[in-house]
Design an enzyme around this catalytic site. Structure first.
Site, short mmCIF file in Angstrom:
data_model
loop_
_atom_site.label_atom_id
_atom_site.label_comp_id
_atom_site.label_asym_id
_atom_site.label_seq_id
_atom_site.Cartn_x
_atom_site.Cartn_y
_atom_site.Cartn_z
N ASP A 67 59.92 26.34 31.32
CA ASP A 67 59.73 27.63 30.66
C ASP A 67 58.32 27.78 30.10
OD1 ASP A 67 60.07 25.73 28.66
OD2 ASP A 67 62.03 26.47 28.05
N ASN A 136 71.36 25.70 19.26
CA ASN A 136 72.38 26.62 19.75
C ASN A 136 72.84 26.24 21.16
OD1 ASN A 136 70.19 27.35 21.30
ND2 ASN A 136 70.04 29.45 20.57
N HIS A 138 71.05 25.77 23.77
CA HIS A 138 70.31 26.31 24.92
C HIS A 138 69.69 25.16 25.72
CE1 HIS A 138 66.23 26.93 22.58
NE2 HIS A 138 66.37 25.68 22.95
N GLU A 143 69.55 31.14 26.56
CA GLU A 143 70.16 31.31 25.25
C GLU A 143 71.64 31.67 25.38
OE1 GLU A 143 68.38 30.26 22.99
OE2 GLU A 143 66.51 31.32 22.64
#
Ligand code: PGA
Length: 249
Positions: A67, A136, A138, A143
């Site tokens: 990313d 979270n 991810h 996400e």
């Protein structure tokens, strides 16, 4: 899924680097998927040491990063381009033309993300994908959402991720709100996955990923269905797991 639990961050980095090195020794022209973040930094340092000792080479390695932030100049100290060069690429013999990091400053993102995906496929897919995990759950910047993101895409970062990443920026307002990320589907196609996690703040995400429902609200949970996942985590990240589910190293 094989889970190795290490005493601390240093041991996690060493064990992860050994796993990575084994892939390069067995297949020197490996296609590797690389991750940024605090978690893999120690592993990258260990790999640099192994390279300096002549144990491994990146000469024939092709890399794809997971990313990159959108609209952050690549020379910015917080770009993943800068991170990867500082933490690994500038210290090993990888060829510049074999490094692929999503470009967050292109004009036509739709075309660009398709090309990124096709380029991975054109070299035969990823042999070894390195992953961290967000609080979270991810992976990359996939996400929590209503569906799993299949392909490399432009994504909106959640507040939890923006908050977590603000530690690197002068103020939270400077944290980019969008990124390009390989999709969960692109990640899942990797032949082998090596996921690292360290610290109590990741314990819930690790437990949900392994023992929770397979649910796009827990993006990493899809890895329960992958046949070649190795987790190298420290004991704090493992604190919610049953002891008989992992190997202590
Ligand atoms: P970290 O990030 O390694 O900096 O904790 C991991 C991630 O968000 O995937």
């Amino acid at each position: 899924m094989v889970i190795y639990v290490c005493d601390d961050y240093g041991k996690m980095s060493e064990v992860a680097a050994n796993q990575f090195a084994a892939h390069l020794i067995l297949k020197p022209n490996s296609v590797v998927g690389l991750a940024t973040g605090s978690t893999p930094e120690g592993m990258y340092s260990e790999l640099i040491e192994k390279y300096k000792k002549g144990e491994i080479s990146f000469k024939n390695v092709v890399s794809f990063n997971l990313d990159e932030y959108i609209d952050l100049p690549k020379e910015n100290e917080n770009s993943y381009y800068t991170f990867m060069h500082e933490k690994l690429f500038d210290h090993v013999d990888i060829k510049a033309e074999n490094i692929n990091i999503p470009d967050g400053n292109v004009k036509d993102f739709e075309k660009y993300v398709k090309e990124y995906e096709s380029k991975i496929e054109s070299v035969g897919g990823i042999d070894l994908q390195i992953l961290g995990i967000g609080k979270n759950a991810h992976i990359g910047f996939n996400e929590p959402d209503k569906v799993f993101l299949k392909k490399t895409s432009v994504v909106d970062l959640t507040q939890s991720t923006i908050d977590a990443n603000s530690r690197f920026f002068d103020s939270i307002d400077e944290v980019p709100k969008k990124a390009i990320s390989m999709g969960t589907g692109s990640i899942f196609k990797a032949k082998n996955i090596l996921l690292l996690a360290s610290g109590k703040s990741k314990a819930e995400a690790i437990n949900n990923m392994i023992n929770g429902e397979i649910d796009p609200q827990i993006p990493a949970s899809i890895l329960q269905l992958h046949s070649n996942v190795v987790l190298v985590i420290d004991k704090e990240a493992a604190e919610l797991l049953d002891e008989d589910t992992y190997i202590r190293v």
